[in-house]
Design a protein around this motif. Structure first.
Motif, PDB file in Angstrom:
ATOM      1  N   ARG A  44      13.057   7.814  -0.532  1.00  0.00           N
ATOM      2  CA  ARG A  44      13.915   7.649   0.653  1.00  0.00           C
ATOM      3  C   ARG A  44      13.133   7.028   1.796  1.00  0.00           C
ATOM      4  O   ARG A  44      13.662   6.189   2.538  1.00  0.00           O
ATOM      5  N   MET A  45      11.875   7.428   1.945  1.00  0.00           N
ATOM      6  CA  MET A  45      11.038   6.847   2.998  1.00  0.00           C
ATOM      7  C   MET A  45      10.820   5.351   2.754  1.00  0.00           C
ATOM      8  O   MET A  45      10.876   4.538   3.690  1.00  0.00           O
ATOM      9  N   LEU A  46      10.571   4.969   1.491  1.00  0.00           N
ATOM     10  CA  LEU A  46      10.353   3.561   1.181  1.00  0.00           C
ATOM     11  C   LEU A  46      11.603   2.731   1.460  1.00  0.00           C
ATOM     12  O   LEU A  46      11.519   1.625   2.002  1.00  0.00           O
ATOM     13  N   VAL A  47      12.750   3.259   1.086  1.00  0.00           N
ATOM     14  CA  VAL A  47      14.005   2.549   1.357  1.00  0.00           C
ATOM     15  C   VAL A  47      14.224   2.417   2.856  1.00  0.00           C
ATOM     16  O   VAL A  47      14.601   1.347   3.360  1.00  0.00           O
ATOM     17  N   TRP A  48      13.999   3.496   3.583  1.00  0.00           N
ATOM     18  CA  TRP A  48      14.110   3.454   5.048  1.00  0.00           C
ATOM     19  C   TRP A  48      13.162   2.415   5.634  1.00  0.00           C
ATOM     20  O   TRP A  48      13.537   1.641   6.528  1.00  0.00           O
ATOM     21  N   ASP A  49      11.948   2.351   5.115  1.00  0.00           N
ATOM     22  CA  ASP A  49      10.975   1.382   5.609  1.00  0.00           C
ATOM     23  C   ASP A  49      11.453  -0.042   5.360  1.00  0.00           C
ATOM     24  O   ASP A  49      11.348  -0.909   6.237  1.00  0.00           O
ATOM     25  N   MET A  50      11.996  -0.310   4.163  1.00  0.00           N
ATOM     26  CA  MET A  50      12.471  -1.659   3.853  1.00  0.00           C
ATOM     27  C   MET A  50      13.672  -2.050   4.701  1.00  0.00           C
ATOM     28  O   MET A  50      13.796  -3.195   5.132  1.00  0.00           O
ATOM     29  N   LEU A  51      14.545  -1.088   4.960  1.00  0.00           N
ATOM     30  CA  LEU A  51      15.753  -1.390   5.732  1.00  0.00           C
ATOM     31  C   LEU A  51      15.472  -1.522   7.225  1.00  0.00           C
ATOM     32  O   LEU A  51      16.034  -2.373   7.902  1.00  0.00           O
ATOM     33  N   ARG A  52      14.584  -0.697   7.716  1.00  0.00           N
ATOM     34  CA  ARG A  52      14.319  -0.649   9.161  1.00  0.00           C
ATOM     35  C   ARG A  52      13.107  -1.463   9.588  1.00  0.00           C
ATOM     36  O   ARG A  52      13.042  -1.929  10.726  1.00  0.00           O
ATOM     37  N   ALA A  53      12.124  -1.596   8.670  1.00  0.00           N
ATOM     38  CA  ALA A  53      10.861  -2.283   8.975  1.00  0.00           C
ATOM     39  C   ALA A  53      10.279  -1.824  10.311  1.00  0.00           C
ATOM     40  O   ALA A  53       9.992  -2.646  11.189  1.00  0.00           O
ATOM     41  N   PRO A  54      10.095  -0.500  10.500  1.00  0.00           N
ATOM     42  CA  PRO A  54       9.585  -0.014  11.781  1.00  0.00           C
ATOM     43  C   PRO A  54       8.137  -0.427  12.006  1.00  0.00           C
ATOM     44  O   PRO A  54       7.366  -0.633  11.052  1.00  0.00           O
ATOM     45  N   TRP A  55       7.765  -0.524  13.254  1.00  0.00           N
ATOM     46  CA  TRP A  55       6.415  -0.956  13.615  1.00  0.00           C
ATOM     47  C   TRP A  55       5.359  -0.025  13.025  1.00  0.00           C
ATOM     48  O   TRP A  55       4.332  -0.480  12.527  1.00  0.00           O
ATOM     49  N   LEU A  56       5.626   1.278  13.045  1.00  0.00           N
ATOM     50  CA  LEU A  56       4.619   2.244  12.611  1.00  0.00           C
ATOM     51  C   LEU A  56       4.265   2.074  11.140  1.00  0.00           C
ATOM     52  O   LEU A  56       3.085   1.945  10.790  1.00  0.00           O
ATOM     53  N   THR A  57       5.270   2.069  10.258  1.00  0.00           N
ATOM     54  CA  THR A  57       4.954   1.952   8.835  1.00  0.00           C
ATOM     55  C   THR A  57       4.466   0.548   8.481  1.00  0.00           C
ATOM     56  O   THR A  57       3.614   0.383   7.603  1.00  0.00           O
ATOM     57  N   HIS A  58       5.000  -0.469   9.158  1.00  0.00           N
ATOM     58  CA  HIS A  58       4.530  -1.836   8.902  1.00  0.00           C
ATOM     59  C   HIS A  58       3.051  -1.965   9.241  1.00  0.00           C
ATOM     60  O   HIS A  58       2.266  -2.530   8.473  1.00  0.00           O
ATOM     61  N   THR A  59       2.662  -1.415  10.383  1.00  0.00           N
ATOM     62  CA  THR A  59       1.254  -1.470  10.786  1.00  0.00           C
ATOM     63  C   THR A  59       0.385  -0.647   9.845  1.00  0.00           C
ATOM     64  O   THR A  59      -0.711  -1.082   9.441  1.00  0.00           O
ATOM     65  N   ALA A  60       0.874   0.530   9.474  1.00  0.00           N
ATOM     66  CA  ALA A  60       0.110   1.388   8.560  1.00  0.00           C
ATOM     67  C   ALA A  60      -0.117   0.683   7.224  1.00  0.00           C
ATOM     68  O   ALA A  60      -1.222   0.731   6.667  1.00  0.00           O
ATOM     69  N   GLU A  61       0.914   0.012   6.729  1.00  0.00           N
ATOM     70  CA  GLU A  61       0.762  -0.660   5.440  1.00  0.00           C
ATOM     71  C   GLU A  61      -0.235  -1.807   5.523  1.00  0.00           C
ATOM     72  O   GLU A  61      -1.060  -1.984   4.628  1.00  0.00           O
ATOM     73  N   ALA A  75       0.814  -1.215   0.000  1.00  0.00           N
ATOM     74  CA  ALA A  75       0.000   0.000   0.000  1.00  0.00           C
ATOM     75  C   ALA A  75       0.849   1.268   0.000  1.00  0.00           C
ATOM     76  O   ALA A  75       0.473   2.274  -0.608  1.00  0.00           O
ATOM     77  N   LEU A  76       1.988   1.244   0.685  1.00  0.00           N
ATOM     78  CA  LEU A  76       2.820   2.442   0.739  1.00  0.00           C
ATOM     79  C   LEU A  76       3.456   2.772  -0.605  1.00  0.00           C
ATOM     80  O   LEU A  76       3.905   3.904  -0.824  1.00  0.00           O
ATOM     81  N   HIS A  77       3.487   1.810  -1.510  1.00  0.00           N
ATOM     82  CA  HIS A  77       4.064   2.057  -2.828  1.00  0.00           C
ATOM     83  C   HIS A  77       3.082   2.749  -3.770  1.00  0.00           C
ATOM     84  O   HIS A  77       3.517   3.390  -4.744  1.00  0.00           O
ATOM     85  N   ALA A  78       1.792   2.627  -3.522  1.00  0.00           N
ATOM     86  CA  ALA A  78       0.805   3.229  -4.424  1.00  0.00           C
ATOM     87  C   ALA A  78       0.960   4.749  -4.511  1.00  0.00           C
ATOM     88  O   ALA A  78       1.046   5.297  -5.621  1.00  0.00           O
ATOM     89  N   PRO A  79       1.019   5.485  -3.394  1.00  0.00           N
ATOM     90  CA  PRO A  79       1.199   6.940  -3.511  1.00  0.00           C
ATOM     91  C   PRO A  79       2.500   7.341  -4.189  1.00  0.00           C
ATOM     92  O   PRO A  79       2.550   8.387  -4.851  1.00  0.00           O
ATOM     93  N   TYR A  80       3.536   6.531  -4.028  1.00  0.00           N
ATOM     94  CA  TYR A  80       4.803   6.830  -4.712  1.00  0.00           C
ATOM     95  C   TYR A  80       4.603   6.844  -6.226  1.00  0.00           C
ATOM     96  O   TYR A  80       5.062   7.761  -6.923  1.00  0.00           O
TER      97      TYR A  80
END
Length: 248
Positions: free
Chosen positions: A208-225, A181-186
């Protein structure tokens, strides 16, 4: 590292029960992300694509994984160049067949679906992913250049249509899921500002946000997705099997 890999995958490997002793065909493997995960899990993997240059990189990565001990010593890998409309494998060859983001590029997609059904074993699993109708329709509306390119997308599927056509090819649908889902707005941003504009500050920041998300897999973006996937997931995934007793 495991979380990073999972963020990159469209297909749920746990659902497909991929592991040692299982044979996996990745049709249209591209850069190899699903083939690599199948190899890590100990499966015997065939990475298949029409692009020989792409497969050279996949083969090099397989070799590097083996050298680093990032895969089971018993697992095997093969790369194969060919056409998805005429898969060079006997009937009933594979336990699992994956076709991720492939069918939307193929004019004769029904023929490709029959080939997927032909080469999977009775009782075996198939996972097919394509761009989802709504996110894809927005991209097409924003930019002709997004899809009017050589080898680009030739159609937009509704999930129900894709499922019905795979069923007609002899496969039994088991369920549907959504991803990225986070890739759609990109991609909406890229289409709005120009798909070839790599220097635009909005798309650069989002990337940059997408790369950060893939590298870090933070709880916030993972849950949002995961919450947004059913609404705007960029990809739809259909899981199927080939009924026992089915004739290839």
């Amino acid at each position: 590292m495991g979380d990073e890999r999972n963020e990159m995958l469209t297909v749920d490997f746990d659902r497909l029960c991929i592991g040692p002793g299982r044979s996996v065909l990745d049709v249209g493997c591209g850069a190899g992300r699903h083939a690599f995960e199948a190899y890590r899990r100990g499966a015997d993997v065939v990475a298949f694509d029409h692009d020989a240059t792409e497969l050279e990189g996949v083969a090099a990565m397989f070799a590097g994984m083996a050298e680093e001990g990032d895969a089971s010593a018993e697992a095997t890998t093969t790369t194969k160049v060919g056409d998805a409309l005429d898969l060079p494998f006997p009937d009933d060859s594979f336990d699992v067949v994956i076709a991720s983001e492939v069918l939307e590029h193929i004019v004769e997609d029904e023929k490709a679906m029959w080939e997927l059904a032909r080469v999977v074993k009775p009782g075996g699993s198939v996972a097919v992913t394509v761009p989802r109708w709504l996110p894809e329709r927005i991209c097409w509306a924003l930019s002709d250049a997004y899809h009017e390119v050589e080898g680009g997308h030739v159609r937009i599927y509704r999930a129900s249509e894709l499922t019905d056509r795979l069923r007609a090819a002899g496969l039994r649908p088991l369920g549907t899921d959504y991803a990225h889902a986070l890739h759609a707005p990109y991609w909406w941003l890229k289409c709005a500002v120009g798909v070839d504009r790599e220097d635009h500050p909005l798309t650069k920041a989002y990337h940059r946000m997408l790369v950060w998300d893939m590298l870090r897999a933070p709880w916030l973006t993972h849950t949002a997705e995961r919450l947004l996937d059913p609404l705007i997931g960029k990809s739809v995934v259909v899981y199927l099997d080939k009924p026992e007793g089915a004739v290839a």
